[in-house]
Design an enzyme around this catalytic site. Structure first.
Site, PDB file in Angstrom:
ATOM      1  N   ASP A 123      -7.592  20.476 -40.925  1.00  0.00           N
ATOM      2  CA  ASP A 123      -7.646  19.253 -40.111  1.00  0.00           C
ATOM      3  C   ASP A 123      -6.510  18.281 -40.399  1.00  0.00           C
ATOM      4  O   ASP A 123      -6.108  18.084 -41.548  1.00  0.00           O
ATOM      5  CB  ASP A 123      -8.970  18.522 -40.268  1.00  0.00           C
ATOM      6  CG  ASP A 123      -9.015  17.317 -39.345  1.00  0.00           C
ATOM      7  OD1 ASP A 123      -8.702  17.481 -38.160  1.00  0.00           O
ATOM      8  OD2 ASP A 123      -9.285  16.203 -39.815  1.00  0.00           O
ATOM      9  N   HIS A 146      -7.652   4.136 -43.406  1.00  0.00           N
ATOM     10  CA  HIS A 146      -6.260   3.786 -43.720  1.00  0.00           C
ATOM     11  C   HIS A 146      -6.254   2.328 -44.158  1.00  0.00           C
ATOM     12  O   HIS A 146      -7.031   1.524 -43.626  1.00  0.00           O
ATOM     13  CB  HIS A 146      -5.351   3.957 -42.492  1.00  0.00           C
ATOM     14  CG  HIS A 146      -5.178   5.381 -42.063  1.00  0.00           C
ATOM     15  ND1 HIS A 146      -4.438   6.296 -42.773  1.00  0.00           N
ATOM     16  CD2 HIS A 146      -5.661   6.061 -40.994  1.00  0.00           C
ATOM     17  CE1 HIS A 146      -4.471   7.473 -42.178  1.00  0.00           C
ATOM     18  NE2 HIS A 146      -5.207   7.365 -41.086  1.00  0.00           N
ATOM     19  N   LEU A 206     -12.403  11.560 -47.139  1.00  0.00           N
ATOM     20  CA  LEU A 206     -12.786  10.693 -48.266  1.00  0.00           C
ATOM     21  C   LEU A 206     -11.574  10.203 -49.060  1.00  0.00           C
ATOM     22  O   LEU A 206     -11.704   9.308 -49.904  1.00  0.00           O
ATOM     23  CB  LEU A 206     -13.774  11.418 -49.187  1.00  0.00           C
ATOM     24  CG  LEU A 206     -15.160  11.691 -48.572  1.00  0.00           C
ATOM     25  CD1 LEU A 206     -16.001  12.551 -49.505  1.00  0.00           C
ATOM     26  CD2 LEU A 206     -15.890  10.392 -48.244  1.00  0.00           C
ATOM     27  N   ASP A 228     -15.058  11.867 -37.675  1.00  0.00           N
ATOM     28  CA  ASP A 228     -13.630  11.868 -38.032  1.00  0.00           C
ATOM     29  C   ASP A 228     -13.281  10.549 -38.740  1.00  0.00           C
ATOM     30  O   ASP A 228     -12.259   9.922 -38.460  1.00  0.00           O
ATOM     31  CB  ASP A 228     -12.710  12.086 -36.819  1.00  0.00           C
ATOM     32  CG  ASP A 228     -11.276  12.415 -37.236  1.00  0.00           C
ATOM     33  OD1 ASP A 228     -11.000  12.535 -38.442  1.00  0.00           O
ATOM     34  OD2 ASP A 228     -10.417  12.545 -36.335  1.00  0.00           O
TER      35      ASP A 228
HETATM   36  O1  DOR Z   1      -6.808  10.548 -36.379  1.00  0.00           O
HETATM   37  C1  DOR Z   1      -6.816  11.392 -37.238  1.00  0.00           C
HETATM   38  N1  DOR Z   1      -6.772  11.074 -38.540  1.00  0.00           N
HETATM   39  N2  DOR Z   1      -6.849  12.660 -36.862  1.00  0.00           N
HETATM   40  C2  DOR Z   1      -6.733  13.666 -37.729  1.00  0.00           C
HETATM   41  O2  DOR Z   1      -6.760  14.795 -37.318  1.00  0.00           O
HETATM   42  C3  DOR Z   1      -6.504  13.377 -39.176  1.00  0.00           C
HETATM   43  C4  DOR Z   1      -7.008  12.054 -39.540  1.00  0.00           C
HETATM   44  C5  DOR Z   1      -6.499  11.559 -40.875  1.00  0.00           C
HETATM   45  O3  DOR Z   1      -6.520  12.319 -41.849  1.00  0.00           O
HETATM   46  O4  DOR Z   1      -6.132  10.388 -40.955  1.00  0.00           O
HETATM   47 ZN    ZN Z   2      -8.287  16.305 -36.735  1.00  0.00          ZN
END
Ligand code: DOR
Ligand code: ZN
Length: 423
Positions: free
Chosen positions: A149, A306, A60, A302
């Site tokens: 993670d 961004h 988030l 997931d």
């Molecule tokens: O692709 C990913 N983005 N894998 C992850 O493990 C973390 C995540 C992120 O926080 O952007």
């Molecule tokens: Zn991950």
């Protein structure tokens, strides 16, 4: 507001129900449709009604990167995707590794969130993999699980202690399985396409190794470990064997690993860059088989927002991650159900009771008196994914323009209508 939802195909996996019928909602709870006072009546003939979807894996970004997402925008995206609960990954800035950070998350979610935000705490301080976080105080603050993670604890002794603490506090562990040495410097899957495209690869064994480590620890300690975003065939095989032996390990698959491969990277589009990376077609097929046969019991997005600026760079330099909340149902229904590989009731489990069981939630169903967390979708709707319509603040998706089937229509959280598809 009270509701009577009529004539829907009700799929309630927790009670083994798959039948056309009516459901009542009164004072936020599931109620006898014959007794609801002053209801709004909706005719849902031809539509499917299920317990609200649970996403085990959502970023988030608040606090720290609210240009990419906020709790408000991320939960609005979740509602639009049919999700009524999301597990918030703790790799925020600052990281969610203290009771104070969890308190901030809970308060902000209560004030601005539209679906349930289930807080997840770090396993290690700053998810740096060096020193255990204060797991007891995280539990007291209300975390539902622990995860580092984005990173993976490399020190097996430390991981062992974390799993032992997690067991004593009865907290599920959600692990990003990656051996740093084997994945170092990689930006995509190591295989034919990384060679052809001239990019550094991440060997699939990086995941396989840590999944093996976790299976050993789960067996020895007697506590379950959940493997996040499983991506290679060998991982699915390991999970299948361990589960057959009665070891308490579980796995999740993402919509992108179920629908895309490393070949998609050939245009160097950074919306195909995530970690773990898109793998080979053979891996994708193994993942589909794993979801279909119940080796993998959860679909998790997931969702990793961004900003456009962050992604608008050379492939090597772009951050890992794509958004997924608003495309998950269409993408996975199309690949798994419309293809004839899975039956609808079994598929619904992967979005409802599957994730609920991983979180050790008991009785996640629509019996009367339960909180009315309900998702309604149209399995016949065919449409082209249009990122311009997303509620998410970010647009980093590879699925724009993709034709899919199955659309979320209504999302109720605690009896409140938090999303309604408006066309
Ligand atoms: O692709 C990913 N983005 N894998 C992850 O493990 C973390 C995540 C992120 O926080 O952007
Ligand atoms: Zn991950």
């Amino acid at each position: 507001m009270n509701y009577i939802l009529k004539n829907a195909r009700i799929i309630d996996p927790g009670r083994g129900i798959d039948a056309v019928g009516d459901i009542g909602i009164e004072n936020g709870l599931v109620a006898d449709p014959g007794k609801v006072k002053k209801p709004t009546v909706m005719d849902l003939a031809g539509k499917v009604l299920t317990p609200g979807f649970i996403d085990l894996h959502v970023h988030l970004r608040q606090p720290g990167n609210t240009m990419a997402e906020t709790i408000a925008s991320g939960t609005a995206a979740a509602a639009a995707g049919g999700f009524t609960s999301v597990v918030a990954m703790p790799n925020t800035s600052p990281a969610a590794d203290t009771a104070g950070a969890i308190e901030y998350l809970r308060q902000t979610a209560a004030r601005t969130g539209v679906v349930r935000v289930l807080p997840c705490g770090c396993m290690t301080k700053g998810y740096a993999g060096q020193e255990m976080a204060g797991i007891g105080s995280l539990k007291t603050a209300g975390v539902v699980a622990l995860s580092d993670d984005g990173k993976c604890i490399q020190d097996h002794a430390l991981m062992r202690h974390v799993v032992e603490y997690a067991k004593s506090f009865e907290l599920p562990i959600l692990d990003h399985c990656e051996d740093n040495c084997l994945a170092a410097g990689g930006v995509m899957h190591e295989g034919k396409w990384s060679v052809l495209l001239g990019m550094n690869g991440m060997n699939g064994a990086a995941e396989e190794l840590m999944i093996s480590r976790n299976i050993i620890l789960a067996r020895q300690i007697g506590w379950s470990i959940h493997m996040q975003h499983v991506s290679v065939k060998e991982s699915v095989d390991l999970l299948r064997k361990a589960r057959a032996e009665g070891i308490a390990v579980t796995g999740e698959a993402t919509p992108h690993h179920l629908s895309l491969t490393d070949e998609n990277i050939k245009k160097y589009d950074t919306n195909y860059k995530m970690n773990p990376p898109l793998r080979s077609e053979e891996d994708r097929q193994a993942l589909i088989r794993g979801v279909a046969d119940g080796t993998i019991t959860a679909i998790a997005t997931d969702h990793a927002p961004h900003t456009a600026t962050a992604k608008l760079v050379e492939f090597d330099h772009a951050p890992f991650g794509i958004i997924g909340l608003e495309t998950a149902l269409g993408v996975t229904y199309t690949v798994l159900v419309d293809s004839g590989i899975m039956q609808l009731p079994e598929y619904v489990k992967r979005l409802t009771t599957g994730p609920a069981e991983i979180l050790r939630m008991k009785g996640y169903d629509l019996s009367e008196g339960k909180a009315a967390d309900i998702t309604v979708f149209d399995p016949e709707a065919e449409y082209v994914i249009d990122p311009a319509k997303f509620k998410s603040k970010s647009r980093n998706t590879p699925f724009g323009g993709r034709k899919v089937k199955c659309r979320p229509l209504l999302t109720f959280v605690g009896g409140k209508l938090v999303y309604s598809f408006e066309g």
